[in-house]
Design a protein around this motif. Sequence first.
Motif, mmCIF file in Angstrom:
data_model
loop_
_atom_site.group_PDB
_atom_site.id
_atom_site.type_symbol
_atom_site.label_atom_id
_atom_site.label_comp_id
_atom_site.label_asym_id
_atom_site.label_seq_id
_atom_site.Cartn_x
_atom_site.Cartn_y
_atom_site.Cartn_z
ATOM 1 N N ILE A 101 0.854 -1.185 0.000
ATOM 2 C CA ILE A 101 0.000 0.000 0.000
ATOM 3 C C ILE A 101 0.892 1.239 0.000
ATOM 4 C CG2 ILE A 101 -1.652 1.334 1.336
ATOM 5 C CD1 ILE A 101 -2.753 -1.246 2.421
ATOM 6 N N ASP A 102 0.580 2.143 -0.849
ATOM 7 C CA ASP A 102 1.291 3.417 -0.906
ATOM 8 C C ASP A 102 0.816 4.290 0.241
ATOM 9 O OD1 ASP A 102 2.526 5.786 -1.536
ATOM 10 O OD2 ASP A 102 1.405 6.125 -3.383
ATOM 11 N N ARG A 103 1.705 4.578 1.203
ATOM 12 C CA ARG A 103 1.326 5.348 2.396
ATOM 13 C C ARG A 103 0.770 6.721 2.039
ATOM 14 N NH1 ARG A 103 3.303 3.567 7.491
ATOM 15 N NH2 ARG A 103 2.897 5.684 8.163
ATOM 16 N N ALA A 104 1.142 7.245 0.888
ATOM 17 C CA ALA A 104 0.649 8.561 0.486
ATOM 18 C C ALA A 104 -0.854 8.535 0.233
ATOM 19 C CB ALA A 104 1.387 9.043 -0.745
ATOM 20 N N THR A 105 -1.425 7.354 -0.020
ATOM 21 C CA THR A 105 -2.855 7.259 -0.297
ATOM 22 C C THR A 105 -3.673 6.929 0.943
ATOM 23 O OG1 THR A 105 -2.736 4.930 -0.885
ATOM 24 C CG2 THR A 105 -2.413 6.533 -2.666
ATOM 25 N N VAL A 106 -3.032 6.725 2.090
ATOM 26 C CA VAL A 106 -3.739 6.391 3.323
ATOM 27 C C VAL A 106 -3.721 7.618 4.237
ATOM 28 C CG1 VAL A 106 -3.807 4.868 5.336
ATOM 29 C CG2 VAL A 106 -3.040 3.981 3.124
ATOM 30 N N PRO A 107 -4.860 8.307 4.342
ATOM 31 C CA PRO A 107 -4.885 9.499 5.196
ATOM 32 C C PRO A 107 -4.801 9.138 6.673
ATOM 33 C CG PRO A 107 -7.060 9.067 4.279
ATOM 34 C CD PRO A 107 -6.118 8.057 3.678
ATOM 35 N N VAL A 108 -4.105 9.967 7.431
ATOM 36 C CA VAL A 108 -3.989 9.800 8.876
ATOM 37 C C VAL A 108 -4.444 11.094 9.531
ATOM 38 C CG1 VAL A 108 -2.409 9.418 10.807
ATOM 39 C CG2 VAL A 108 -2.061 8.187 8.651
ATOM 40 N N VAL A 109 -5.371 10.971 10.466
ATOM 41 C CA VAL A 109 -5.877 12.122 11.213
ATOM 42 C C VAL A 109 -5.658 11.821 12.687
ATOM 43 C CG1 VAL A 109 -7.897 13.533 11.717
ATOM 44 C CG2 VAL A 109 -7.614 12.551 9.446
ATOM 45 N N GLU A 110 -5.099 12.770 13.419
ATOM 46 C CA GLU A 110 -4.800 12.532 14.828
ATOM 47 C C GLU A 110 -5.679 13.373 15.736
ATOM 48 O OE1 GLU A 110 -0.656 12.330 15.969
ATOM 49 O OE2 GLU A 110 -0.130 12.254 13.840
ATOM 50 N N GLY A 111 -5.973 12.816 16.898
ATOM 51 C CA GLY A 111 -6.746 13.527 17.901
ATOM 52 C C GLY A 111 -6.486 12.916 19.268
ATOM 53 N N ALA A 112 -6.886 13.639 20.317
ATOM 54 C CA ALA A 112 -6.756 13.129 21.682
ATOM 55 C C ALA A 112 -7.759 11.992 21.883
ATOM 56 C CB ALA A 112 -7.013 14.259 22.679
ATOM 57 N N TYR A 113 -7.548 11.173 22.875
ATOM 58 C CA TYR A 113 -8.440 10.045 23.144
ATOM 59 C C TYR A 113 -9.714 10.529 23.825
ATOM 60 C CZ TYR A 113 -4.607 6.981 21.815
ATOM 61 O OH TYR A 113 -3.610 6.340 21.124
ATOM 62 N N ARG A 114 -10.560 11.198 23.046
ATOM 63 C CA ARG A 114 -11.836 11.721 23.542
ATOM 64 C C ARG A 114 -12.901 11.486 22.472
ATOM 65 N NH1 ARG A 114 -9.830 17.579 24.572
ATOM 66 N NH2 ARG A 114 -11.389 17.769 22.947
ATOM 67 N N LEU A 115 -14.129 11.281 22.916
ATOM 68 C CA LEU A 115 -15.236 11.075 21.978
ATOM 69 C C LEU A 115 -15.327 12.204 20.967
ATOM 70 C CD1 LEU A 115 -18.072 9.790 24.331
ATOM 71 C CD2 LEU A 115 -17.012 8.527 22.463
ATOM 72 N N ASP A 116 -15.217 13.432 21.448
ATOM 73 C CA ASP A 116 -15.355 14.588 20.574
ATOM 74 C C ASP A 116 -14.265 14.614 19.503
ATOM 75 O OD1 ASP A 116 -16.849 16.965 19.891
ATOM 76 O OD2 ASP A 116 -15.081 18.088 20.553
ATOM 77 N N ASP A 117 -13.058 14.200 19.863
ATOM 78 C CA ASP A 117 -11.986 14.158 18.865
ATOM 79 C C ASP A 117 -12.240 13.057 17.839
ATOM 80 O OD1 ASP A 117 -10.831 16.236 20.238
ATOM 81 O OD2 ASP A 117 -8.830 15.364 20.207
ATOM 82 N N GLY A 118 -12.810 11.943 18.275
ATOM 83 C CA GLY A 118 -13.175 10.890 17.327
ATOM 84 C C GLY A 118 -14.196 11.393 16.322
ATOM 85 N N ARG A 119 -15.153 12.157 16.817
ATOM 86 C CA ARG A 119 -16.175 12.746 15.951
ATOM 87 C C ARG A 119 -15.534 13.732 14.968
ATOM 88 N NH1 ARG A 119 -19.952 13.350 19.990
ATOM 89 N NH2 ARG A 119 -18.904 15.231 20.652
ATOM 90 N N ARG A 120 -14.674 14.595 15.489
ATOM 91 C CA ARG A 120 -14.012 15.621 14.669
ATOM 92 C C ARG A 120 -13.108 14.983 13.607
ATOM 93 N NH1 ARG A 120 -9.210 17.426 14.813
ATOM 94 N NH2 ARG A 120 -8.724 16.547 16.844
ATOM 95 N N CYS A 121 -12.339 13.976 14.003
ATOM 96 C CA CYS A 121 -11.435 13.311 13.058
ATOM 97 C C CYS A 121 -12.213 12.595 11.956
ATOM 98 C CB CYS A 121 -10.535 12.324 13.792
ATOM 99 S SG CYS A 121 -9.293 13.103 14.845
ATOM 100 N N MET A 122 -13.302 11.952 12.324
ATOM 101 C CA MET A 122 -14.111 11.255 11.324
ATOM 102 C C MET A 122 -14.712 12.255 10.348
ATOM 103 S SD MET A 122 -14.784 8.237 10.479
ATOM 104 C CE MET A 122 -15.903 7.210 9.575
ATOM 105 N N GLU A 123 -15.145 13.386 10.847
ATOM 106 C CA GLU A 123 -15.683 14.428 9.979
ATOM 107 C C GLU A 123 -14.638 14.872 8.960
ATOM 108 O OE1 GLU A 123 -18.023 18.697 10.273
ATOM 109 O OE2 GLU A 123 -16.933 17.967 12.031
ATOM 110 N N ARG A 124 -13.408 15.075 9.423
ATOM 111 C CA ARG A 124 -12.321 15.478 8.511
ATOM 112 C C ARG A 124 -12.089 14.424 7.437
ATOM 113 N NH1 ARG A 124 -7.176 16.907 11.703
ATOM 114 N NH2 ARG A 124 -6.336 16.892 9.608
ATOM 115 N N LEU A 125 -12.066 13.147 7.838
ATOM 116 C CA LEU A 125 -11.854 12.071 6.873
ATOM 117 C C LEU A 125 -12.963 12.017 5.833
ATOM 118 C CD1 LEU A 125 -10.629 9.106 9.087
ATOM 119 C CD2 LEU A 125 -9.319 10.290 7.325
ATOM 120 N N MET A 126 -14.198 12.185 6.283
ATOM 121 C CA MET A 126 -15.332 12.061 5.369
ATOM 122 C C MET A 126 -15.491 13.271 4.461
ATOM 123 S SD MET A 126 -16.033 9.052 6.030
ATOM 124 C CE MET A 126 -17.595 8.516 5.382
#
Length: 102
Positions: A1-26
């Motif tokens: 897998i070409d790492r350039a094609t796999v997006p990585v989004v980071e956040g703190a271990y909190r529900l709200d960050d999971g929501r925010r990171c998923m929004e960015r990915l989508m």
Amino acid sequence: IDRATVPVVEGAYRLDDGRRCMERLMEEGTRPTAVFCGSDILAAGAIKYCHAAGIAVPREVSIVGFDNLEIAELTSPELTTLEVPARDMGRIAADYVLASPS
């Protein structure tokens, strides 16, 4: 897998960050069909975002967590999660170090 094609989004271990990171990915270019989260807490937040945005889990996107915390049973659908036996790994490492010749 070409790492350039796999997006990585980071956040703190909190529900709200999971929501925010998923929004960015989508919202970025091509929507992922699967997301691996670094913790079950982030994954629960990601699922919460998907429900609010009308994105079907797992039909449109699969979400996997990490830690095997009790929260994995509370999401809908129940979260697929990985469990790492950290305590056992630490014990084995300590046994190895203590058994090594000085």
